[in-house]
Design a protein around this motif. Structure first.
Motif, PDB file in Angstrom:
ATOM      1  N   ILE A 118       0.846  -1.204   0.000  1.00  0.00           N
ATOM      2  CA  ILE A 118       0.000   0.000   0.000  1.00  0.00           C
ATOM      3  C   ILE A 118       0.876   1.247   0.000  1.00  0.00           C
ATOM      4  N   VAL A 154       1.347   5.253   6.121  1.00  0.00           N
ATOM      5  CA  VAL A 154       0.113   4.795   5.478  1.00  0.00           C
ATOM      6  C   VAL A 154      -1.093   5.258   6.276  1.00  0.00           C
ATOM      7  N   LEU A 169      -5.162  -5.681  -3.275  1.00  0.00           N
ATOM      8  CA  LEU A 169      -3.858  -5.386  -3.885  1.00  0.00           C
ATOM      9  C   LEU A 169      -3.632  -6.155  -5.176  1.00  0.00           C
ATOM     10  N   TRP A 202      -7.097  -0.959  -4.427  1.00  0.00           N
ATOM     11  CA  TRP A 202      -6.711   0.100  -3.509  1.00  0.00           C
ATOM     12  C   TRP A 202      -6.442   1.402  -4.256  1.00  0.00           C
TER      13      TRP A 202
END
Length: 437
Positions: A300, A330, A401, A418
């Motif tokens: 991410i 994040v 993902l 995402w």
């Protein structure tokens, strides 16, 4: 018919008689041959002419052997002289090449070795075997580098010699460096990540090259990003596994992914359904979840960074705050995206609310699954029921993902679910300066 049989019988009788006659003649021939041989030997022993001929023949053979021996000795002497000349030429060639490499090695030592590391002087000497190579500390006469330099400095000396040789003899060729930071302190590691890699990427001659670094040092990866983030480096995480399905078993290199660790948790729990809440099972499953969580957050991180949506600049993606910095970054950026979406109020952001809330909750709960940095020991992990619940939550995060089915896998940072959920829209009226692309 009867007459034919009689004729055949007579012929067979005749053949039998002839056979006996032929055997008698053969025996007589053998007797005559033996007698003739004996007479020939006896006559030759008594013949002076044959005796002289035999001696001449032996003299010729002796003379031929003498000539061949002299010729082989001459060849051996010539070979020995040629070998000595070749060894002298080899020693001189190696000495000349080492002398040419002395300056590049010292230049690499300045880039790589700790501050204050002395230079080296390269010297060669001929021996009966291979050419001997001596490394002396510059300005100290005959003080050898081995014994004077520390282990870290010697490691840098070996790396400097390899890199200087590659730079001179293989300009522009790709180079693979395997785990160079085992015996380096943080200062020399930073020099290698900075000046050393920069020199390989683009040297003075303009012969840039592709550089592949294999390492388990997460801090070294962060420093590579800090120094070379403007070059858009690519980071790949791989693991080596043993494939037991073939004979003999083979080691294979496969990409490291969160899905692997989540599947291992599922397999571990399914194989030991009766173990209940034993500590070993909670510890083993918790370790797998910890690694799955780290993989998810790092991926991410890439989605939010310059290789994805560009919400974080290259120098912000990796810094010196340690492995936990990715979790904090994040979480910070996701909360800012949540604020932007809420202020926008567009219905297109509704699908992102639940995944982002789940992601933030997973990050908040991460301390139950991390290592105890103070004691370097594992925490006692939650119950198996809690582990299963957390694994299910991470599985949903990892699913987002996966690359879009119609996109190339190399573009997953911009095509995965995402990336879609984190995007802002034209109706977003307030964009945080920290989140702006």
């Amino acid at each position: 018919m009867v007459e034919d049989m009689r004729s055949l019988l007579r012929s067979l009788n005749d053949l039998g008689e002839w056979r006996q006659t032929l055997e008698a003649l053969a025996m007589r021939c053998e007797e005559l041959r033996v007698e003739a041989r004996q007479e020939l030997v006896a006559s030759s022993e008594r013949s002076p002419a044959l005796e002289a001929k035999w001696r001449i023949l032996n003299a010729q053979r002796i003379a031929q052997k003498v000539v061949e021996t002299r010729r082989s000795k001459a060849h051996a002497a010539a070979y020995k002289a040629a070998a000595a000349a070749l060894k002298t030429h080899l020693d001189k060639t190696i000495g000349d090449r080492c002398s040419l490499l002395a300056k590049p090695i010292n230049e690499w030592m300045v880039r790589l070795a700790p501050d204050g590391t002395p230079g080296v002087r390269v010297s060669t000497r001929a021996t009966s075997g291979r050419t001997a190579l001596d490394l002396f500390v510059s300005g100290t006469g005959k003080v050898k580098a081995i014994g004077r330099l520390s282990d870290s400095q010697l490691d840098m000396l070996g790396l400097a010699a390899h890199l200087a040789t590659l730079e001179r003899e293989s300009p522009g060729q790709p180079v693979v460096i395997d785990d160079p930071t085992d015996m380096l302190d943080h200062l020399t590691r930073d020099k290698l990540a900075g000046d050393g890699i920069a020199r390989l990427l683009s040297n003075d001659a303009g012969n840039g090259r592709q550089v592949v670094v294999l390492t388990h040092d997460d801090q070294f990866v962060r420093e590579l990003w800090r120094h070379h983030g403007h070059r858009w480096p690519t980071t790949s995480q791989l693991v080596i596994e043993v494939n037991n399905s073939v004979v003999p078993p083979q080691a294979v290199v496969v990409p490291r992914s969160a899905r692997q660790y989540l599947e291992r948790v599922e397999t571990l729990l399914s194989q030991h359904p009766d173990e209940g809440n034993r500590l070993w099972l909670r510890s083993a499953a918790g370790n797998q979840l910890r690694q799955a969580l780290e993989m998810i957050v790092k991926d991410i991180h890439l989605v939010l960074g310059p290789l994805g949506l560009g919400y974080m600049a290259a120098h912000d993606v990796i810094d010196k705050r340690g492995a936990g910095a990715a979790f904090d970054d994040v979480a910070r950026v996701v909360r800012e995206i949540e604020q932007i979406h809420s202020e926008c109020g567009s219905p297109r952001h509704r699908s992102a609310q639940q995944p982002m809330a789940r992601l933030l909750d997973s990050i908040d709960r991460r301390k139950e699954y991390l290592l105890d940095e103070a004691s370097h020991a594992d925490f006692v992990y939650p119950s198996v029921v809690q582990i299963k619940d957390y694994a299910s939550q991470l599985r949903r995060l990892a699913h987002f993902l996966e690359p879009n089915a119609v996109s190339h896998t190399d573009e997953w940072t911009a095509s995965c679910r995402w990336a879609k959920e984190f995007q802002t829209c034209p109706e977003c009226s307030l964009i945080s300066a920290d989140v702006a692309a």
